[in-house]
Enzyme design. Sequence first.
Site, short mmCIF file in Angstrom:
data_model
loop_
_atom_site.label_atom_id
_atom_site.label_comp_id
_atom_site.label_asym_id
_atom_site.label_seq_id
_atom_site.Cartn_x
_atom_site.Cartn_y
_atom_site.Cartn_z
CE1 TYR A 142 63.29 8.84 -9.26
CE2 TYR A 142 63.88 8.94 -6.79
CZ TYR A 142 63.58 9.90 -8.00
OH TYR A 142 63.77 11.25 -7.98
CE LYS A 192 51.09 17.77 -7.46
NZ LYS A 192 50.85 19.27 -7.78
CG ASP A 225 52.06 21.74 -5.87
OD1 ASP A 225 51.70 21.14 -4.94
OD2 ASP A 225 51.27 22.13 -6.66
CG ASP A 249 65.76 12.56 -5.56
OD1 ASP A 249 66.84 13.28 -5.01
OD2 ASP A 249 65.78 12.10 -6.45
CG ASP A 253 69.10 17.30 -3.32
OD1 ASP A 253 69.09 16.24 -2.25
OD2 ASP A 253 69.58 17.07 -4.46
#
Length: 368
Positions: A142, A192, A225, A249, A253
């Site tokens: 970001y 990852k 993942d 993020d 959530d």
Amino acid sequence: MANPSLLILAGDGIGPEVMDEVKKVIGWYGDKRGLAFDVSEDLVGGCAYDAHGTPLTDETMEKAQQVDAVLLGAVGGPKYDVLDFSVKPERGLLRLRKEMDLFANLRPAQCFDALADFSSLKKDIVAGLDIMIIRELTSGVYFGEPRGIFTEGNERVGINTQRYTESEIARVARSAFELARKRSNKVCSMEKANVMESGVLWREVVTKVHAEEYADVELSHMYADNGAMQLVRNPKQFDVIVTDNLFGDLLSDAAAMLTGSLGMLPSASLGLPMANGRPKALYEPVHGSAPDIAGTGKANPIACILSFAMALRYSFDKGDEATRLEDAIEKVLADGLRTADLLGPEGGSPISTSEMGDAILAALDASL
Ligand code: NAD
């Protein structure tokens, strides 16, 4: 010794309504547990814009830097949607996070037994769930450069850059290990590393910090993942999860919603330790200012009260008192008391924001 200091920034919409209930709880700890705080209050968000033409004044920013912890309600509302981006209410919150350098965002996913039916997952998978996701908040994709939409040949290309320095990874890893020591002493780091160099470095640095400083904590690594899958398959296998800004993020959530209502979710954002050893800290509910119910007495104050419980645990080293507060909330819910957002499809009669606060105070009294 001086009392620990708190700055309350109640903000807009339901912010002041839920914060009123937190103030009652703070008062209770002063009266009944000898845990007095020096509390000051100020404006943030739309109300600060109305008063000063800016969502956060320099004076308020300075106060936030000085106190032991900031408690924030919520900011924003439709009235401010027309404002220029530079003075929108959310800018006040972003400035606080940035200037306090709050790089570790703590998002617990805790399922109170009485609300296990609220989850979209089967009750036995979520009942008793208590995990903590730590998301790196001030770096990663970001923020990385280059970023933008550029033209290459005859088409446009959108670019964002995942970038982490060793020190950025090391400091959030330390936050995770420190937290784990206050919980079940277990950290799972997610990235990852199979396809991203930043993930390879992430794994190396977390492993090194662990070996050199936190070998007593159990550490595992997981590809993010797979982590998403495991969170839905068997979330109770985790205690503390530490991950980067982007994966955090998404994962936080998803994990938060395992537990039901937005009105129940607290959060903390922590920075480096100050001279007194306490981390720079801002505690706030995950929800926004809920303009649709502001002023109606329907807001659920529990997310904000649980944010104060996090302050007790993580800023003031009062884990036992935080547990007392969480147990009081659990008891009130087990007794069947519900604000409107916690009523299932079968309905029932909701209690108001202040009635919920009073019920929690009564449960705290009963805990003595
Ligand atoms: P929201 O979280 O305010 O509300 C979403 C829905 O959840 C609404 O129906 C609301 O009534 C309900 N809800 C939220 N908190 C609740 C509570 N404590 N008790 C009962 N019900 C609750 O999100 P939104 O509607 O997308 O945004 C409203 C405003 O809040 C916007 O201006 C947005 O920018 C702002 N916002 C601020 C923050 C923050 O301050 N950290 C976070 C998100 C949104």
